[in-house]
Design an enzyme around this catalytic site. Structure first.
Site, PDB file in Angstrom:
ATOM      1  N   MET A   1       0.845  -1.193   0.000  1.00 50.73           N
ATOM      2  CA  MET A   1       0.000   0.000   0.000  1.00 50.73           C
ATOM      3  C   MET A   1       0.872   1.231   0.000  1.00 50.73           C
ATOM      4  SD  MET A   1      -3.379  -0.402   0.080  1.00 50.73           S
ATOM      5  CE  MET A   1      -3.980   0.775   1.229  1.00 50.73           C
TER       6      MET A   1
ATOM      7  N   HIS B   1       8.424  -2.380  -3.387  1.00 47.83           N
ATOM      8  CA  HIS B   1       7.391  -3.028  -2.580  1.00 47.83           C
ATOM      9  C   HIS B   1       6.076  -2.258  -2.626  1.00 47.83           C
ATOM     10  CE1 HIS B   1       6.042  -5.891   0.431  1.00 47.83           C
ATOM     11  NE2 HIS B   1       5.490  -4.878   1.082  1.00 47.83           N
ATOM     12  N   GLU B   2       6.144  -0.936  -2.694  1.00 41.62           N
ATOM     13  CA  GLU B   2       4.934  -0.124  -2.697  1.00 41.62           C
ATOM     14  C   GLU B   2       4.149  -0.262  -4.002  1.00 41.62           C
ATOM     15  OE1 GLU B   2       3.502   1.896  -0.498  1.00 41.62           O
ATOM     16  OE2 GLU B   2       4.965   1.724   1.110  1.00 41.62           O
ATOM     17  N   SER B   3       4.850  -0.197  -5.139  1.00 39.27           N
ATOM     18  CA  SER B   3       4.127  -0.107  -6.409  1.00 39.27           C
ATOM     19  C   SER B   3       4.717  -0.928  -7.544  1.00 39.27           C
ATOM     20  CB  SER B   3       4.101   1.354  -6.867  1.00 39.27           C
ATOM     21  OG  SER B   3       5.423   1.786  -7.194  1.00 39.27           O
TER      22      SER B   3
ATOM     23  N   TYR C   1       5.741  -5.753   6.610  1.00 40.31           N
ATOM     24  CA  TYR C   1       6.204  -4.767   5.631  1.00 40.31           C
ATOM     25  C   TYR C   1       7.715  -4.547   5.759  1.00 40.31           C
ATOM     26  CZ  TYR C   1       6.564  -0.213   3.243  1.00 40.31           C
ATOM     27  OH  TYR C   1       6.921   0.827   2.413  1.00 40.31           O
TER      28      TYR C   1
END
Length: 381
Positions: free
Chosen positions: A1, A281-283, A369
């Protein structure tokens, strides 16, 4: 996210936002002249949305070409004796770093207006390294303009200090595209307090406000739930609008975005391996990614944290702009690394929020995360 979360697990701070621009340069050097400030006007306040969101930090005003000098850049206005014989224009041209439509057209003795038309571009359109432009051929016929309804005028809105186009759109519940079209603006246009914007007429009249039963509602681009969390309708609506804008705008490739993140991190004194791991990792380096929490772009920055990042770098950042998005994420990461006692806490704070981590410790999903980002760092060493 995305960055940065608030008090509850998985939830993020959200504010509506607007603006996108580019990964290189506006097509004709100037992002937009719409609503430009007169020469004798007072300097625009710092919080005013920037039309040069792409310019590197510290860029000088002299780097911006005044409107009055644009004519001097057009080849046909140069003295014939000063114009060298231009090479024959290729059918297609691959945009290189630093290119502008005017510069490309000048190189081959072309009229830059024709190059814009040939590629269905506007003066405020953005071009990117690796993008293909047509230099010869016939332009596609321009679509016929859609006349605004003669009845039900939409009125006007006087711009207030601190207003942004997106904020006005959200406050007045006017679709962003309609607001831009009614005023001849683009997403990179600058607005100034005290001036007025035309408001488009309502799309549906009261007499026809009930849609036919057979008309199916369009599928939203962004769902309202993610990982068991359901976000408020207003936040999801903003996320869908931002997704629509990004889908309609040119953005760098994933490889180009990875390089932008790494270069930005080096420039700002942040470990590029850490910055790339978070972006990955985010996008997955996808600038068009938008979450139901209205987390935007490659660094998944929500509008409120973009505002914070703007204060950290001393200029307005637009999370829809690829380079501004990378700058915002790296600026936030730099501040968190400086404020926390170890890297894992900085990573956790990017996800959960520094205050929340300090008061409550890491949530279970935050711990996952941190492990994932730490593992991803091995990919970029």
């Amino acid at each position: 996210m995305s960055a940065i979360r608030n008090a509850q697990p998985g939830a993020k701070t959200m504010l509506p936002a607007v603006a996108v621009t580019t990964a290189t340069l506006p097509a004709v050097v100037l992002s937009s002249l719409a609503l430009a400030q007169p020469a004798n006007a007072e300097p625009a306040p710092a919080h005013v949305q920037s039309a040069t969101a792409l310019a590197p930090e510290g860029a000088k005003q002299a780097d911006i070409v005044p409107a009055s000098e644009i004519a001097a850049l057009v080849p046909s206005r140069l003295a014939p004796a000063l114009v060298p014989e231009a090479p024959q224009a290729p059918a297609d041209y691959t945009v290189a770093k630093g290119d502008t439509v005017i510069g490309i057209a000048s190189r081959y003795g072309l009229d830059w207006h024709n190059v814009l038309q040939l590629n269905s571009l506007q003066a405020s359109s953005l071009i990117f390294p690796g993008q293909k432009l047509k230099l010869t051929g016939s332009p596609a016929p321009a679509p016929a303009p859609v006349a605004a309804p003669a009845s039900q005028p939409g009125g006007s809105y006087q711009i207030k200090p601190g207003d942004t186009l997106y904020g006005i759109s959200a406050k007045l519940k006017v679709p962003m595209g309609d607001l831009l079209a009614a005023n001849g603006l683009s997403l990179s246009s600058v607005i100034y307090a005290g001036r007025s914007l035309k408001l488009p007429a309502p799309a549906i009249s009261p007499a026809s406000s009930v849609a036919p039963a057979s008309a199916a509602a369009p599928k939203p681009l962004v769902d309202k739930s993610f990982l068991g969390f359901t976000y408020p309708d207003a936040v999801v609506a903003s996320a869908n609008e931002n997704k629509r804008l990004l889908n309609a705008s040119p953005v760098p490739t994933r490889d180009q975005m990875r390089q932008i993140v790494a270069d930005t991190a080096r420039k700002m004194g942040v470990d590029p391996v850490l910055a790339q791991a978070i972006a990955y990792h985010e996008s997955g380096f996808n600038q068009r990614a938008v979450s139901p929490a209205n987390a935007i772009g490659v660094m998944q920055v929500v509008p409120s944290t973009a505002d914070w990042a703007s204060s950290l770098v001393g200029r307005t950042l637009n999370p829809l702009d690829p380079r501004d998005n990378a700058t915002a994420g790296v600026a936030i990461l730099r501040a968190l690394v400086a404020a926390t006692h170890d890297q894992n806490t900085a990573i956790a704070s990017y996800y959960q929020g520094q205050s929340s981590v300090a008061k409550r410790g890491m949530f279970d999903d935050t711990k996952d995360y941190v492990k994932a980002v730490t593992a991803d760092m091995a990919l970029f060493r």
